[in-house]
Scaffold this motif. Structure first.
Motif, PDB file in Angstrom:
ATOM      1  N   GLY A  25      -5.658 -20.196   1.688  1.00 34.37           N
ATOM      2  CA  GLY A  25      -4.905 -19.245   2.478  1.00 34.37           C
ATOM      3  C   GLY A  25      -5.198 -19.322   3.961  1.00 34.37           C
ATOM      4  O   GLY A  25      -5.206 -18.307   4.669  1.00 34.37           O
ATOM      5  N   VAL A  26      -5.466 -20.550   4.457  1.00 34.21           N
ATOM      6  CA  VAL A  26      -5.727 -20.762   5.879  1.00 34.21           C
ATOM      7  C   VAL A  26      -4.835 -21.892   6.374  1.00 34.21           C
ATOM      8  O   VAL A  26      -4.086 -22.494   5.601  1.00 34.21           O
ATOM      9  CB  VAL A  26      -7.210 -21.125   6.137  1.00 34.21           C
ATOM     10  CG1 VAL A  26      -8.125 -19.983   5.701  1.00 34.21           C
ATOM     11  CG2 VAL A  26      -7.594 -22.411   5.392  1.00 34.21           C
ATOM     12  N   THR A  27      -4.907 -22.201   7.663  1.00 34.22           N
ATOM     13  CA  THR A  27      -4.098 -23.283   8.215  1.00 34.22           C
ATOM     14  C   THR A  27      -4.740 -24.638   7.923  1.00 34.22           C
ATOM     15  O   THR A  27      -5.944 -24.731   7.636  1.00 34.22           O
ATOM     16  CB  THR A  27      -3.951 -23.133   9.737  1.00 34.22           C
ATOM     17  OG1 THR A  27      -5.254 -23.252  10.339  1.00 34.22           O
ATOM     18  CG2 THR A  27      -3.336 -21.776  10.090  1.00 34.22           C
ATOM     19  N   GLU A  28      -3.938 -25.716   8.030  1.00 35.39           N
ATOM     20  CA  GLU A  28      -4.476 -27.061   7.842  1.00 35.39           C
ATOM     21  C   GLU A  28      -5.544 -27.371   8.885  1.00 35.39           C
ATOM     22  O   GLU A  28      -6.541 -28.038   8.590  1.00 35.39           O
ATOM     23  CB  GLU A  28      -3.347 -28.096   7.930  1.00 35.39           C
ATOM     24  CG  GLU A  28      -2.420 -28.092   6.731  1.00 35.39           C
ATOM     25  CD  GLU A  28      -1.384 -29.199   6.817  1.00 35.39           C
ATOM     26  OE1 GLU A  28      -1.787 -30.362   7.049  1.00 35.39           O
ATOM     27  OE2 GLU A  28      -0.189 -28.905   6.687  1.00 35.39           O
ATOM     28  N   SER A  29      -5.325 -26.890  10.123  1.00 34.66           N
ATOM     29  CA  SER A  29      -6.306 -27.161  11.174  1.00 34.66           C
ATOM     30  C   SER A  29      -7.644 -26.500  10.852  1.00 34.66           C
ATOM     31  O   SER A  29      -8.710 -27.055  11.137  1.00 34.66           O
ATOM     32  CB  SER A  29      -5.796 -26.687  12.535  1.00 34.66           C
ATOM     33  OG  SER A  29      -5.603 -25.284  12.530  1.00 34.66           O
ATOM     34  N   ARG A  30      -7.603 -25.317  10.208  1.00 31.56           N
ATOM     35  CA  ARG A  30      -8.846 -24.658   9.829  1.00 31.56           C
ATOM     36  C   ARG A  30      -9.559 -25.437   8.729  1.00 31.56           C
ATOM     37  O   ARG A  30     -10.789 -25.555   8.737  1.00 31.56           O
ATOM     38  CB  ARG A  30      -8.573 -23.215   9.370  1.00 31.56           C
ATOM     39  CG  ARG A  30      -9.828 -22.424   9.020  1.00 31.56           C
ATOM     40  CD  ARG A  30     -10.821 -22.408  10.165  1.00 31.56           C
ATOM     41  NE  ARG A  30     -12.055 -21.705   9.839  1.00 31.56           N
ATOM     42  CZ  ARG A  30     -13.204 -21.917  10.447  1.00 31.56           C
ATOM     43  NH1 ARG A  30     -13.296 -22.836  11.422  1.00 31.56           N
ATOM     44  NH2 ARG A  30     -14.287 -21.238  10.103  1.00 31.56           N
ATOM     45  N   VAL A  31      -8.809 -25.978   7.783  1.00 29.15           N
ATOM     46  CA  VAL A  31      -9.413 -26.810   6.743  1.00 29.15           C
ATOM     47  C   VAL A  31     -10.082 -28.024   7.382  1.00 29.15           C
ATOM     48  O   VAL A  31     -11.194 -28.416   7.009  1.00 29.15           O
ATOM     49  CB  VAL A  31      -8.367 -27.254   5.704  1.00 29.15           C
ATOM     50  CG1 VAL A  31      -8.989 -28.244   4.720  1.00 29.15           C
ATOM     51  CG2 VAL A  31      -7.815 -26.057   4.951  1.00 29.15           C
ATOM     52  N   CYS A  32      -9.398 -28.620   8.348  1.00 25.78           N
ATOM     53  CA  CYS A  32      -9.955 -29.767   9.064  1.00 25.78           C
ATOM     54  C   CYS A  32     -11.282 -29.395   9.709  1.00 25.78           C
ATOM     55  O   CYS A  32     -12.266 -30.136   9.636  1.00 25.78           O
ATOM     56  CB  CYS A  32      -8.961 -30.249  10.108  1.00 25.78           C
ATOM     57  SG  CYS A  32      -9.569 -31.572  11.170  1.00 25.78           S
ATOM     58  N   GLN A  33     -11.317 -28.221  10.347  1.00 27.18           N
ATOM     59  CA  GLN A  33     -12.541 -27.766  10.998  1.00 27.18           C
ATOM     60  C   GLN A  33     -13.655 -27.518   9.981  1.00 27.18           C
ATOM     61  O   GLN A  33     -14.815 -27.894  10.204  1.00 27.18           O
ATOM     62  CB  GLN A  33     -12.261 -26.493  11.788  1.00 27.18           C
ATOM     63  CG  GLN A  33     -11.353 -26.694  12.987  1.00 27.18           C
ATOM     64  CD  GLN A  33     -10.760 -25.400  13.497  1.00 27.18           C
ATOM     65  OE1 GLN A  33     -11.139 -24.310  13.048  1.00 27.18           O
ATOM     66  NE2 GLN A  33      -9.824 -25.496  14.432  1.00 27.18           N
TER      67      GLN A  33
ATOM     68  N   THR B  44     -23.453 -19.999  11.577  1.00 31.05           N
ATOM     69  CA  THR B  44     -22.013 -19.749  11.623  1.00 31.05           C
ATOM     70  C   THR B  44     -21.368 -20.558  12.741  1.00 31.05           C
ATOM     71  O   THR B  44     -22.056 -21.133  13.598  1.00 31.05           O
ATOM     72  CB  THR B  44     -21.734 -18.258  11.875  1.00 31.05           C
ATOM     73  OG1 THR B  44     -22.235 -17.925  13.186  1.00 31.05           O
ATOM     74  CG2 THR B  44     -22.415 -17.395  10.833  1.00 31.05           C
ATOM     75  N   ASP B  45     -20.025 -20.567  12.746  1.00 30.44           N
ATOM     76  CA  ASP B  45     -19.289 -21.249  13.809  1.00 30.44           C
ATOM     77  C   ASP B  45     -19.733 -20.766  15.183  1.00 30.44           C
ATOM     78  O   ASP B  45     -20.003 -21.569  16.091  1.00 30.44           O
ATOM     79  CB  ASP B  45     -17.784 -20.985  13.679  1.00 30.44           C
ATOM     80  CG  ASP B  45     -17.167 -21.624  12.464  1.00 30.44           C
ATOM     81  OD1 ASP B  45     -17.814 -21.624  11.410  1.00 30.44           O
ATOM     82  OD2 ASP B  45     -16.030 -22.118  12.575  1.00 30.44           O
ATOM     83  N   SER B  46     -19.774 -19.447  15.362  1.00 34.47           N
ATOM     84  CA  SER B  46     -20.080 -18.888  16.680  1.00 34.47           C
ATOM     85  C   SER B  46     -21.512 -19.213  17.102  1.00 34.47           C
ATOM     86  O   SER B  46     -21.771 -19.456  18.293  1.00 34.47           O
ATOM     87  CB  SER B  46     -19.849 -17.374  16.684  1.00 34.47           C
ATOM     88  OG  SER B  46     -20.645 -16.738  15.699  1.00 34.47           O
TER      89      SER B  46
END
Length: 240
Positions: free
Chosen positions: A216-224, A115-117
């Motif tokens: 349903g997320v932000t563009e920055s989250r898609v980038c991540q 996961t990310d964390s």
């Protein structure tokens, strides 16, 4: 036997000007993923070199339509232009290597996609700093099968694509098939949301804003998510 007519064009194929829009379109698509310091004209000029190389090497009946054959070389020549100009800052390249290394280590340890964390912990940075790293490395992550090569290999695209006849070269056929199978398997092992991102971005040619609306997320989250997906793929196919 020469492929060129008296007018300098390929037998049965249009002249080079016919394919200029395709070269410009490929450059525009690529530059949309790159930092502002990359010049569109430089990519177009590199693409033209790839196009001319394709026109010299293409053989009728070799199994691919000329347009498909040519665009592979156009994209490859553009990627070589980017490598040659070292357009990615060293700090970004280091972050890219560090993330892929952390993912690789965790997958061996956990036997699943971390996961990310967990990746942030492996990197010994706060989660937000890891997300910032993912945003920073996005511009360095162009995904084409042409782009996977041995570490430290600076061979130029046109040299890498000398006319090896893959129809009669079993080693080339086997290596290509195994790499593609490995990459397909790695994509299939991505977390479901990241598979969606890769599919929408590369197969359906959707931009970050469109993908963000679907998920349903932000563009920055898609980038991540995109950057993290590429890091996972690099970790999986690093031996290639």
């Amino acid at each position: 036997m020469s492929m060129y007519t008296a007018k300098g064009t390929i037998d049965g194929q249009p002249g080079i000007e016919t394919y200029l829009p395709l070269v410009r379109r490929a450059a525009a698509k690529m530059i949309g993923r790159l930092p502002a310091n990359v010049e569109m004209d430089d990519l177009v000029q590199a693409g033209m070199i790839g196009l001319m190389d394709a026109m010299q090497r293409y053989e009728q009946g070799h199994g691919a339509q000329f347009e498909t054959f040519a665009m592979q070389r156009v994209r490859g020549a553009m990627l070589d232009e980017l490598r040659g100009t070292d357009w990615v800052p060293r700090s970004v390249r280091k972050s890219q290597r560090d993330i892929a290394g952390a993912v690789h280590a965790l997958e061996h340890q956990l036997h699943r996609a971390p996961t990310d964390s967990e990746i942030a912990t492996q990197l010994a940075v706060p989660l937000q700093d890891y997300h910032d790293m993912l945003t920073d490395v996005r511009s360095a992550q162009l995904v084409y099968t042409d782009d996977y090569e041995a570490s430290g290999d600076d061979t130029h695209y046109l040299d890498r694509h000398l006319p090896v006849d893959e129809r009669t070269d079993p080693a080339a056929q086997l290596a290509d098939r195994r790499f593609r199978e490995s990459l397909v398997a790695a994509i299939g092992d991505l977390p479901e949301r990241e598979q969606y991102v890769m599919s929408m971005y590369y197969e359906h040619d959707m931009n970050l804003k469109e993908i963000a609306a679907v998920l349903g997320v932000t563009e920055s989250r898609v980038c991540q998510l995109h950057s993290q997906s590429v890091a996972r793929l690099r970790a999986r196919v690093k031996n290639w």
